[in-house]
Design a protein around this motif. Structure first.
Motif, PDB file in Angstrom:
ATOM      1  N   GLU A   1      -2.619  -0.266   1.085  1.00 20.40           N
ATOM      2  CA  GLU A   1      -2.591   1.174   1.378  1.00 20.40           C
ATOM      3  C   GLU A   1      -1.206   1.644   1.797  1.00 20.40           C
ATOM      4  O   GLU A   1      -0.880   2.829   1.666  1.00 20.40           O
ATOM      5  CB  GLU A   1      -3.621   1.535   2.453  1.00 20.40           C
ATOM      6  CG  GLU A   1      -3.378   0.917   3.814  1.00 20.40           C
ATOM      7  CD  GLU A   1      -4.086  -0.418   3.982  1.00 20.40           C
ATOM      8  OE1 GLU A   1      -4.379  -0.787   5.137  1.00 20.40           O
ATOM      9  OE2 GLU A   1      -4.343  -1.091   2.965  1.00 20.40           O
ATOM     10  N   PHE A   2      -0.341   0.732   2.282  1.00 22.20           N
ATOM     11  CA  PHE A   2       1.038   1.079   2.617  1.00 22.20           C
ATOM     12  C   PHE A   2       1.989   0.699   1.486  1.00 22.20           C
ATOM     13  O   PHE A   2       3.017   1.347   1.290  1.00 22.20           O
ATOM     14  CB  PHE A   2       1.473   0.372   3.904  1.00 22.20           C
ATOM     15  CG  PHE A   2       0.803   0.906   5.136  1.00 22.20           C
ATOM     16  CD1 PHE A   2       1.280   2.042   5.764  1.00 22.20           C
ATOM     17  CD2 PHE A   2      -0.318   0.282   5.653  1.00 22.20           C
ATOM     18  CE1 PHE A   2       0.660   2.537   6.899  1.00 22.20           C
ATOM     19  CE2 PHE A   2      -0.948   0.763   6.789  1.00 22.20           C
ATOM     20  CZ  PHE A   2      -0.457   1.901   7.411  1.00 22.20           C
ATOM     21  N   ARG A   3       1.643  -0.375   0.772  1.00 24.09           N
ATOM     22  CA  ARG A   3       2.529  -0.870  -0.277  1.00 24.09           C
ATOM     23  C   ARG A   3       2.661   0.117  -1.430  1.00 24.09           C
ATOM     24  O   ARG A   3       3.764   0.364  -1.931  1.00 24.09           O
ATOM     25  CB  ARG A   3       2.006  -2.214  -0.792  1.00 24.09           C
ATOM     26  CG  ARG A   3       2.925  -2.855  -1.830  1.00 24.09           C
ATOM     27  CD  ARG A   3       2.502  -4.274  -2.135  1.00 24.09           C
ATOM     28  NE  ARG A   3       1.162  -4.356  -2.702  1.00 24.09           N
ATOM     29  CZ  ARG A   3       0.146  -4.976  -2.147  1.00 24.09           C
ATOM     30  NH1 ARG A   3       0.279  -5.570  -0.979  1.00 24.09           N
ATOM     31  NH2 ARG A   3      -1.033  -5.025  -2.738  1.00 24.09           N
ATOM     32  N   GLN A   4       1.559   0.693  -1.870  1.00 20.47           N
ATOM     33  CA  GLN A   4       1.608   1.569  -3.042  1.00 20.47           C
ATOM     34  C   GLN A   4       2.457   2.818  -2.828  1.00 20.47           C
ATOM     35  O   GLN A   4       3.329   3.120  -3.639  1.00 20.47           O
ATOM     36  CB  GLN A   4       0.188   1.929  -3.478  1.00 20.47           C
ATOM     37  CG  GLN A   4      -0.580   0.733  -4.014  1.00 20.47           C
ATOM     38  CD  GLN A   4      -1.784   1.134  -4.857  1.00 20.47           C
ATOM     39  OE1 GLN A   4      -2.005   2.305  -5.105  1.00 20.47           O
ATOM     40  NE2 GLN A   4      -2.544   0.157  -5.292  1.00 20.47           N
ATOM     41  N   PRO A   5       2.264   3.564  -1.739  1.00 19.42           N
ATOM     42  CA  PRO A   5       3.119   4.745  -1.540  1.00 19.42           C
ATOM     43  C   PRO A   5       4.599   4.392  -1.419  1.00 19.42           C
ATOM     44  O   PRO A   5       5.462   5.116  -1.936  1.00 19.42           O
ATOM     45  CB  PRO A   5       2.585   5.352  -0.236  1.00 19.42           C
ATOM     46  CG  PRO A   5       1.200   4.833  -0.101  1.00 19.42           C
ATOM     47  CD  PRO A   5       1.218   3.466  -0.701  1.00 19.42           C
ATOM     48  N   LEU A   6       4.892   3.269  -0.733  1.00 18.90           N
ATOM     49  CA  LEU A   6       6.285   2.876  -0.580  1.00 18.90           C
ATOM     50  C   LEU A   6       6.888   2.461  -1.924  1.00 18.90           C
ATOM     51  O   LEU A   6       8.049   2.773  -2.217  1.00 18.90           O
ATOM     52  CB  LEU A   6       6.400   1.728   0.420  1.00 18.90           C
ATOM     53  CG  LEU A   6       7.824   1.224   0.690  1.00 18.90           C
ATOM     54  CD1 LEU A   6       8.714   2.350   1.208  1.00 18.90           C
ATOM     55  CD2 LEU A   6       7.804   0.059   1.682  1.00 18.90           C
ATOM     56  N   ALA A   7       6.103   1.762  -2.747  1.00 19.96           N
ATOM     57  CA  ALA A   7       6.594   1.360  -4.070  1.00 19.96           C
ATOM     58  C   ALA A   7       6.953   2.571  -4.918  1.00 19.96           C
ATOM     59  O   ALA A   7       7.985   2.586  -5.604  1.00 19.96           O
ATOM     60  CB  ALA A   7       5.541   0.501  -4.777  1.00 19.96           C
ATOM     61  N   ILE A   8       6.128   3.603  -4.871  1.00 15.43           N
ATOM     62  CA  ILE A   8       6.406   4.807  -5.652  1.00 15.43           C
ATOM     63  C   ILE A   8       7.622   5.540  -5.102  1.00 15.43           C
ATOM     64  O   ILE A   8       8.470   6.036  -5.850  1.00 15.43           O
ATOM     65  CB  ILE A   8       5.174   5.737  -5.672  1.00 15.43           C
ATOM     66  CG1 ILE A   8       4.008   5.030  -6.370  1.00 15.43           C
ATOM     67  CG2 ILE A   8       5.493   7.042  -6.391  1.00 15.43           C
ATOM     68  CD1 ILE A   8       4.319   4.520  -7.757  1.00 15.43           C
ATOM     69  N   ALA A   9       7.743   5.587  -3.762  1.00 14.47           N
ATOM     70  CA  ALA A   9       8.922   6.230  -3.158  1.00 14.47           C
ATOM     71  C   ALA A   9      10.193   5.482  -3.551  1.00 14.47           C
ATOM     72  O   ALA A   9      11.225   6.097  -3.872  1.00 14.47           O
ATOM     73  CB  ALA A   9       8.772   6.270  -1.634  1.00 14.47           C
ATOM     74  N   ALA A  10      10.124   4.140  -3.549  1.00 19.83           N
ATOM     75  CA  ALA A  10      11.285   3.335  -3.935  1.00 19.83           C
ATOM     76  C   ALA A  10      11.614   3.525  -5.409  1.00 19.83           C
ATOM     77  O   ALA A  10      12.783   3.558  -5.800  1.00 19.83           O
ATOM     78  CB  ALA A  10      11.011   1.861  -3.643  1.00 19.83           C
ATOM     79  N   LEU A  11      10.576   3.652  -6.243  1.00 18.83           N
ATOM     80  CA  LEU A  11      10.800   3.871  -7.669  1.00 18.83           C
ATOM     81  C   LEU A  11      11.510   5.199  -7.905  1.00 18.83           C
ATOM     82  O   LEU A  11      12.453   5.284  -8.693  1.00 18.83           O
ATOM     83  CB  LEU A  11       9.456   3.825  -8.402  1.00 18.83           C
ATOM     84  CG  LEU A  11       9.496   3.680  -9.929  1.00 18.83           C
ATOM     85  CD1 LEU A  11       8.241   2.980 -10.414  1.00 18.83           C
ATOM     86  CD2 LEU A  11       9.625   5.021 -10.617  1.00 18.83           C
TER      87      LEU A  11
END
Length: 332
Positions: free
Chosen positions: A52-62
């Protein structure tokens, strides 16, 4: 470093406090300079965070990766994101510029191109991913990309993906890739694909070692990549109910690390079978191992230990362990 301190605090936090720390940690990670350090920490952080934290951060990093000027660092960031498998439901927040930067990076990613193609498919752009695969020159890279994106393919894209796999014109990668894709299909197609993959893998064992040093290095790299692909496909076949059939297939993986990884996955799956069937499988495995070098046999037995645990009593397991120690003492 502030981000490292926050990560350490997160290990001992719970509930709302943990949520606040992880949110701040993600924000801090995106601000790290230089970009090479940001990439390194993001790669580590994404592997630690819950989904639940990994997905939003991955998209922000992308989305932020487009601002990284150095192409190598940008590619490394995309690879770190690919390892986190953000998933197709994460597509909503991807900017057009980030999507374009990701597609461009694939052209410069070399051996990492398949991982980025899988990321493209995982984000929901399967038709674009299939088009990109057509531009990859080496059959092994096209195969890696197809095998990796198989779980993300919608039913409407399976036929196109299978056509691409069969168009690889390679005795090994074509059948192996088709087997991975056809697991999504019904019998008898996937049974035919499995048989073809096993036959192709056994036929591809190297017959001689090249004398040229450069050719040896190339052959070694191909051997490793082929072994890793076999491990991925074996895991999927086993989970689909073919564990017994692919056990012999796993024994034929040439690279030891990949072979042991495949056997460990098979051991966990096979140990759930009914004892009478499991006993036959274990006997077949021991017969196969009896012709192998002692070191290889012992490593394989450890990897397949869940089978022994499921079949034996505590006394049986103790006796087996004692026998292994005796062998190690007699032939150090």
């Amino acid at each position: 470093m502030r981000s490292s301190a926050l990560l350490k605090l997160a290990e001992y936090s719970r509930g709302n406090e943990l949520r606040e720390l992880l949110t701040e940690l993600g924000t801090t990670a995106l601000q790290i300079e230089p970009a090479s350090e940001r990439v390194r920490f993001m790669d580590y952080l994404l592997a630690q965070l819950p989904p639940e934290f990994r997905q939003p951060l991955a998209i922000a990093a992308l989305n932020q990766a487009v601002e990284i000027g150095d192409m190598n660092n940008r590619i490394s960031m995309f690879i770190a994101i690919a390892r986190s498998s953000p998933g197709p439901d994460s597509d909503l927040g991807i900017s057009p510029s980030a999507k374009g930067a990701l597609f461009e990076a694939i052209n410069h990613a070399g051996e990492n191109a398949p991982a980025l193609v899988v990321l493209v498919a995982g984000l929901g752009y399967c038709s674009e991913a299939l088009q990109i695969i057509e531009t990859l020159e080496e059959p092994n890279r096209r195969a890696e990309a197809l095998i990796g994106m198989a779980p993300y393919l919608p039913d409407s894209s399976l036929a196109k993906a299978l056509e691409t796999a069969r168009g690889l014109n390679d005795e090994f990668y074509g059948p192996l890739t088709a087997a991975s894709l056809l697991l999504r299909w019904a019998e008898p197609e996937r049974r035919t694909a499995l048989d073809a993959a096993v036959a192709a893998a056994l036929a591809m064992r190297p017959k001689e070692v090249p004398h040229d040093i450069g050719a040896q290095a190339h052959a070694s790299e191909n051997l490793w990549r082929r072994s890793v692909l076999m491990t991925h496909v074996i895991a999927r076949l086993a989970q689909a109910g073919y564990a017994r059939e692919v056990l012999n297939f796993a024994f034929e993986i040439e690279v030891e690390e990949a072979r042991i990884s495949a056997l460990e996955q098979l051991g966990d799956i096979l140990s759930e079978l009914p004892p009478p069937e499991l006993k036959r499988i274990w006997q077949d495995a021991l017969h196969k191992l009896s012709a192998r070098p002692r070191q290889e046999t012992l490593l394989a037995m450890v990897a397949l230990s869940p089978i022994l645990h499921a079949l034996g009593t505590p006394d049986d397991r103790t006796e087996c362990a004692q026998a292994i120690m005796d062998v190690a003492r007699w032939w150090p």
